[in-house]
Design an enzyme around this catalytic site. Structure first.
Site, PDB file in Angstrom:
ATOM      1  CG  ASP A 179      -0.596   1.657  -2.516  1.00 57.43           C
ATOM      2  OD1 ASP A 179       0.269   0.837  -2.879  1.00 57.43           O
ATOM      3  OD2 ASP A 179      -1.812   1.489  -2.676  1.00 57.43           O
ATOM      4  CG  HIS A 180       6.739   0.749  -2.815  1.00 58.00           C
ATOM      5  ND1 HIS A 180       7.083   1.441  -3.962  1.00 58.00           N
ATOM      6  CD2 HIS A 180       7.912   0.431  -2.216  1.00 58.00           C
ATOM      7  CE1 HIS A 180       8.396   1.517  -4.057  1.00 58.00           C
ATOM      8  NE2 HIS A 180       8.925   0.922  -3.002  1.00 58.00           N
ATOM      9  NE  ARG A 181      -1.378  -1.402  -4.131  1.00 64.82           N
ATOM     10  CZ  ARG A 181      -2.651  -1.620  -3.840  1.00 64.82           C
ATOM     11  NH1 ARG A 181      -3.256  -2.705  -4.271  1.00 64.82           N
ATOM     12  NH2 ARG A 181      -3.331  -0.772  -3.096  1.00 64.82           N
TER      13      ARG A 181
END
Ligand code: CAO
Length: 533
Positions: free
Chosen positions: A505-507
């Site tokens: 998850d790039h967040r």
């Protein structure tokens, strides 16, 4: 006296001729009271019919696709005892699926409206009140919305009238029987609350399914994801408002009735009631028309013979989850490979030693151990997003994707850090069997902190697994293969190579951390002594 009991479709409100979409039992099965027997699906809701009592299924009277109504016989039970058999079956079945909202008549012409049967839910917060004192309501109009942690349920008015008092406020917690409001009616005492509520009548998931089932030519993916209850969705459909384009002003960004009305008034909607068609047009507003288009509706039979197969229940549930996770999480997948040349003969040797125990160890239990060692080194991968904060977990429960005849399931092995490889292998075998037999319990599928999806027994080289929210990463593994390897470009050796695909998850995670995670994971598999560190 015969012990047999006809099991009938209970009161399902206004619905009739509802297709049977799933049959959960077969002759000879022993069922407990409340076990689901069949699933019915109208255009508004999916409803499970639970067993009104325990017993053994003697015969099934329906098949998939049959249309049933209240009172249709669906199966025959041998009852648990003669006394039980004596009770009227229709009576026993009635409360299990839908009970009408209880409007009791008070002084002449005034009815008190109470929270109807909402299944197992108790102390459910009121999140929206759709009416105010003085409003006229028609039977079936939604009056309040309740939201548990599992579902949003609208409570409809059981009869028409004018609201004279409201007994609750937003945030109040209510249960079955709590008074919601009073209605002045033309003839309250004569009014029979015969209509079952559309949403809360069925089992907990039904309101969600009912909401999701509403169709229309808008951006369906965004509409389905919008945070709004069934009544607001219905209104949005009527006004041609695409919920995906609204910002909610309710708690936690929930879209409320006023948001939809304001949007419609402000010209945000394509047009009023007849807007279905207009809303189908891309709302790019002259900026190139590259917005999401509605899902294509194609008559495939125009091109050749077709067969229509309904998705099984598990597939429908996992489809909704996968869709949400894919749309909401900015996924990136990083591929790498592990050298398992040394590990493989060790695995084979261990299996020889364990031959008599009946436990068989594949690569997956080793990967679970490697995952824990790596997660300890990179704790932000063993975490979940909670608003703006990251919740880091000091436990390591690893899920694994299991391919079952009914669809994908993810059983979870708890405390993998405290278990040996053979213990993990044994538990994995047991959980995979339960999954395939459709017998996994909810607590055996919850609490995971990281998931491994292994296609190693099948094939492939790399793939992009979808993160199992609220986790933040998932490891996909494919089949190991022999690969030529050189460290100097001159001499080559064959190494057994395991392809790894980590989706993250790039967040929460950056590319460099993901690459390091994969390298560490691969190194642990290459030399399991690293697990000790
Ligand atoms: N490379 C080479 N061989 C592998 C391997 C790998 N990475 N992983 C497993 N194998 C071998 C096993 O050793 C076993 O070999 P033998 O039959 O010679 O003993 C064979 O493949 C079958 O393994 P398995 O699949 O039964 O066992 P597993 O422990 O690897 O996996 C389970 C168990 C439940 C995860 C698996 O059966 C399964 O359901 N996999 C599918 C998961 C899935 O669908 N993922 C996709 C999700 S995204 O849509």
């Amino acid at each position: 006296m015969s012990n047999a009991i006809d099991i009938k479709v209970p009161d399902i409100g206004d619905f009739s001729d509802v297709p049977v979409i799933e049959i959960f039992v077969k002759p000879g099965d022993t069922v407990k009271a409340e076990d689901p027997l069949v699933s019915l699906e109208s255009d508004k809701a999916t409803m499970d019919v639970p067993a009104p009592r325990g017993g053994v299924v003697e015969s099934i009277a329906v098949k998939l696709g049959d249309k049933v109504s209240e009172g249709s016989v669906i199966m025959r039970f041998k009852a648990e005892g003669g006394a039980a058999a004596a009770a009227a079956p229709a009576e026993a079945a009635k409360p299990s699926v839908s009970a009408a909202p209880s409007a009791t008549s008070a002084p002449a012409g005034v009815a008190e409206v109470r929270v109807p049967d909402i299944g197992d839910f108790k102390d459910v917060p009121v999140i929206e009140i759709f009416v105010k004192v003085g409003d006229s309501v028609k039977a079936e109009d939604p009056i309040v919305s309740l939201e548990s942690d599992k579902a949003t349920m609208d409570v409809p008015a059981p009869l028409s009238g004018v609201v004279t008092a409201i007994g609750i406020k937003i945030g109040d917690k209510v249960s079955e029987g709590s008074v919601i409001l009073s209605l002045a009616t033309g003839d309250a005492t004569a009014a029979t609350p015969a209509t079952a509520p559309a949403a809360p009548a069925a089992a907990a998931p039904a309101p969600v399914q009912a909401a999701a089932a509403a169709g229309g030519a808008v951006d369906e993916a965004a509409f389905a994801l919008a945070y709004a209850g069934p009544a607001v969705r219905k209104l949005a459909r009527e006004l041609g408002v695409d919920l995906g384009k609204l910002k909610g002003t309710g708690d936690h960004g929930r879209i409320v009735r006023a948001d939809v009305e304001a949007f419609a008034k402000g010209g945000g909607a394509a047009a009023a009631p007849a807007a279905g068609k207009a809303a189908a047009a891309p709302a790019g507003g002259g900026v190139g028309g590259i917005d999401l288009l509605p899902w294509p509706k194609v008559d495939f039979s125009k091109f050749g013979p077709t067969e229509r197969r309904e998705l099984p229940r598990i597939k429908k549930i996992s489809a909704a989850n996968l869709h949400r996770n894919w749309v909401v999480i900015p996924h990136v997948t990083t591929h790498d490979e592990a050298d398992i040349t040394e590990l493989e003969p060790f695995r084979v040797q261990m299996n020889k030693e364990l031959e008599k125990s009946g436990v068989k160890i594949s690569m997956l239990p080793f990967m679970m151990k490697a995952a824990v060692a790596t997660l300890k080194k990179f704790p932000e991968f063993n975490a979940s997003l909670d608003g703006d904060a990251l919740v880091l977990k000091n436990y390591w429960h690893i899920g694994f994707a299991a391919d079952t005849p009914n669809g994908l399931m993810v059983p979870v092995i708890r405390d993998v850090d405290k278990k040996t490889v053979p213990e993990i292998a044994k538990e994995m075998g047991e959980l995979a069997k339960l999954a395939r037999d459709g017998k996994l319990k909810p607590d055996q599928m919850s609490g995971g902190t990281f998931t491994i999806s292994s296609l190693g027994g099948i094939g492939g080289i790399y793939f992009t697994p979808i993160i199992n929210a609220p986790e933040v990463a998932i490891m996909g593994v494919c089949k190991s293969y022999w690969k030529q390897h050189s460290s100097d470009g001159k001499t080559y050796t064959s190494r057994l190579t395991l392809p790894l695909s980590l989706s993250w998850d790039h967040r929460v995670i950056d590319g460099a951390a993901a690459a390091r995670f994969n390298v560490y994971f691969a190194n642990v598999l290459a030399d399991l002594r690293r697990v000790l560190f």
